[in-house]
Design a protein around this motif. Structure first.
Motif, short mmCIF file in Angstrom:
data_model
loop_
_atom_site.label_atom_id
_atom_site.label_comp_id
_atom_site.label_asym_id
_atom_site.label_seq_id
_atom_site.Cartn_x
_atom_site.Cartn_y
_atom_site.Cartn_z
N LEU A 62 9.67 0.11 13.50
CA LEU A 62 9.05 -1.03 12.81
C LEU A 62 9.28 -0.49 11.42
O LEU A 62 8.48 0.15 10.74
CB LEU A 62 7.62 -1.17 13.11
CG LEU A 62 7.22 -1.80 14.28
CD1 LEU A 62 5.87 -1.81 14.39
CD2 LEU A 62 7.78 -3.01 14.69
N THR A 63 10.65 -0.60 10.91
CA THR A 63 11.03 -0.24 9.63
C THR A 63 11.17 -1.49 8.56
O THR A 63 11.19 -2.68 9.08
CB THR A 63 12.00 0.77 9.62
OG1 THR A 63 13.18 -0.21 10.01
CG2 THR A 63 12.02 1.75 10.42
N ALA A 103 5.41 -7.09 -2.26
CA ALA A 103 4.45 -6.32 -2.62
C ALA A 103 4.66 -4.82 -1.95
O ALA A 103 4.24 -3.84 -2.73
CB ALA A 103 3.24 -7.00 -2.50
N ALA A 104 4.81 -4.87 -0.95
CA ALA A 104 5.01 -3.57 -0.11
C ALA A 104 6.22 -2.77 -0.54
O ALA A 104 6.12 -1.64 -0.80
CB ALA A 104 5.21 -3.94 1.39
N ALA A 107 6.39 -0.12 8.34
CA ALA A 107 7.51 0.09 7.50
C ALA A 107 7.18 0.65 6.23
O ALA A 107 7.93 1.52 5.89
CB ALA A 107 8.38 -1.33 7.30
N LEU A 108 6.14 0.27 5.54
CA LEU A 108 5.65 0.89 4.44
C LEU A 108 5.28 2.49 4.53
O LEU A 108 5.72 3.38 3.74
CB LEU A 108 4.43 0.27 3.71
CG LEU A 108 3.97 0.58 2.56
CD1 LEU A 108 4.52 0.87 1.43
CD2 LEU A 108 2.50 -0.19 2.34
N ALA A 109 4.62 2.88 5.77
CA ALA A 109 4.44 4.18 6.12
C ALA A 109 5.61 4.86 6.29
O ALA A 109 5.80 5.97 5.89
CB ALA A 109 3.40 4.27 7.25
N TYR A 141 -1.45 6.51 7.99
CA TYR A 141 -1.57 5.08 8.65
C TYR A 141 -2.52 5.13 9.59
O TYR A 141 -2.64 5.80 10.70
CB TYR A 141 -0.29 4.61 9.13
CG TYR A 141 -0.51 3.56 10.07
CD1 TYR A 141 -0.69 2.02 9.51
CD2 TYR A 141 -0.53 3.51 11.54
CE1 TYR A 141 -0.47 1.18 9.86
CE2 TYR A 141 -0.67 2.29 12.21
CZ TYR A 141 -0.63 1.00 11.54
OH TYR A 141 -0.73 -0.14 12.26
N LEU A 142 -3.83 4.21 9.35
CA LEU A 142 -4.90 4.41 10.33
C LEU A 142 -5.23 2.89 10.75
O LEU A 142 -5.11 2.12 9.88
CB LEU A 142 -6.24 4.84 9.52
CG LEU A 142 -6.39 6.44 9.47
CD1 LEU A 142 -7.54 6.61 8.43
CD2 LEU A 142 -6.53 7.04 10.55
#
Length: 478
Positions: A141-142, A158-159, A192-194, A206-207
């Motif tokens: 998941l990127t 935004a991300a 992807a953001l993480a 990431y939680l």
């Protein structure tokens, strides 16, 4: 015991009664009164974070308690004691000592590198013991595998803006709140953001709501709540998924404190849920208000061009292991047009088409594709009704105000609409009786149950009331 133990015990009792056991244990359990001289009371705490938090939030409370028990105190001083400092008798509830990240941060300069390596080694050796280790990331998941269309373009942009911000730079919008129904890609976008933030060397976690709740409860049981708070506030980027599942007053309070601390410190927070902040009825008002104060972006339903792109990507991935798997443009268009709910159904469709091809050996046609995916075709789902909508409609129908329904007034002109609104809330929503009671001015669940039973009984005997209820239901569900 020294002469300050008894007065400090009495002060502690005052603070505990005033603030509650949870807050007292979290913030005052390791606060120790060392000396009182010339109108100044000197305290020590084990970490710099605890010192900063108490100085920012509780100095006035402590000063008032000291003056009530000792008198003549005009100033307070809080210092960070050595990690080898022995706890004083009577300094409040005993709290188990555990290795803390702050102890390594506060190490002398020549030992800092060694301390950092030791902390990293502990995290690698025993990640299962870390209550804030974060939820696992899926390496697939990127951003490279995230497909962009009109419905998710704004959320994607935004991300990407978050990842482009430099470390130490004030975020353009924090918190960033992304909401979407299930299967529309919000978890993919967050992970992807993480991944991107980690590759930049930023401190990111990431939680999911479930992981956060588990970690907080585990920290309370292990008496490591302070370390939990410190580690959460020491990061650059918090990514929080499935906020709609956050439950429990104390857990929501801690999440709100962490959210406020990170945002006020100029850190980036990204939160995702399945509905807008105002519709998260299980969350406290202050949490919803804080989330709504940032940038709120909706990821809408997948349009047909985007559904085709997703299907093409899934088919291409399947062809890596099954080179003979072919789907004609006609079949592809049929599936994209038929399945318009979410991306998970599209994944299921590709799996069914692949199974049909490999198990039967027959070529795919529109007719065979229709048979293969028929269990994925969804009927039109009824509109999700909100309690606020019920209250407004019932108030308008019976010529009262929503404030009247939420008030404590017990006149007949208000009681009946209130009970009808409670009945409809129980009938048309999935909210529990306690939750409905809370949304009706903080009433007890037994009051809601009484209203539901009463309206049910009256509707069986009164045809006109039953017709009114059916009319209100249709108006709410249309």
């Amino acid at each position: 015991m020294n002469s300050l133990d008894e007065p400090w015990k009495r002060c502690s009792s005052r603070l505990r009664a005033e603030l509650g056991e949870d807050i007292f244990t979290s913030w005052f359990g390791r606060l120790e009164l060392e000396a009182v001289a010339d109108g100044r009371a000197s305290f020590t705490v084990p970490t710099r974070f605890l010192k900063s938090w108490i100085e920012s939030h509780y100095l006035d409370r402590i000063l008032a308690a000291l003056n009530a028990e000792i008198g003549g105190i005009v100033d307070l001083a809080i210092a960070v004691r050595s990690s080898t400092h022995a706890p004083a008798c009577g300094a409040g509830p005993a709290v188990a000592r555990e290795p803390r990240q702050a102890e390594y941060v506060a190490a002398p300069p020549r030992e800092a590198a060694t301390a950092s390596r030791e902390l990293a080694r502990r995290n690698e050796v025993a990640p299962a013991q870390d209550s804030l280790s974060g939820s696992p990331l899926d390496r697939r998941l990127t951003f490279a595998t995230f497909l962009v269309g009109r419905s998710n373009q704004l959320a994607y942009s935004a991300a990407r803006r978050v990842t482009e911000a430099k470390v130490g730079q004030m975020p353009a919008f924090s918190p960033l709140y992304i909401h979407a129904a299930v299967g529309l890609g919000k978890t993919h976008l967050l992970q992807a953001l993480a991944h991107s933030a980690v590759s930049q060397g930023r401190r990111v976690i990431y939680l999911t709501a479930e992981k956060f709740m588990y970690g907080f409860v585990a920290a309370l049981r292990a008496q490591t709540a302070i370390a939990f708070k410190e580690s959460l506030r020491a990061i650059d980027l918090l990514i929080f998924d499935d906020a709609q599942f956050l439950q429990g007053k104390s857990i929501q309070t801690e999440f709100c404190h962490a959210l406020n601390a990170l945002v006020d410190a100029g850190r980036q927070v990204v939160v995702a849920a399945d509905r807008p902040p105002g519709d998260l009825e299980a969350l406290e008002e202050r949490v919803r208000s804080r989330l709504a104060g940032g940038l709120c972006v909706e990821m809408g339903g997948l349009d047909e061009p985007l559904r085709i792109k997703i299907l093409e990507a899934r088919i291409a991935a399947a062809q890596v292991t099954q080179p003979n798997f072919e789907v004609s443009p006609t079949v592809l268009a049929f599936v994209a047009r038929t399945l318009n709910s979410n991306g998970r159904d599209l994944d299921g469709a590709v799996n069914r088409l692949l199974a049909h091809t490999t198990l039967t050996g027959a070529a795919l046609s529109v007719e065979t594709a229709e048979i293969a995916i028929r269990d994925l075709v969804r009927t039109h789902e009824p509109k999700r009704v909100k309690i606020e909508e019920i209250q407004k409609l019932v108030a308008s129908h019976y010529s009262v105000t929503r404030a009247d329904i939420l008030s404590s007034r017990r006149t007949a002109t208000v009681v009946k609409p209130r009970q009808i609104a409670m009945y409809l809330a129980k009938t048309l929503t999935l909210r529990s009786l306690p939750e409905i009671g809370r949304r009706f001015g903080g009433r007890d669940h037994t009051t809601v149950l009484h209203a539901v039973r009463k309206i049910e009984g009256l509707s069986h005997a009164d045809r006109s009331l039953n017709d009114e209820l059916e009319l209100l239901k249709r108006m709410l569900q249309d």
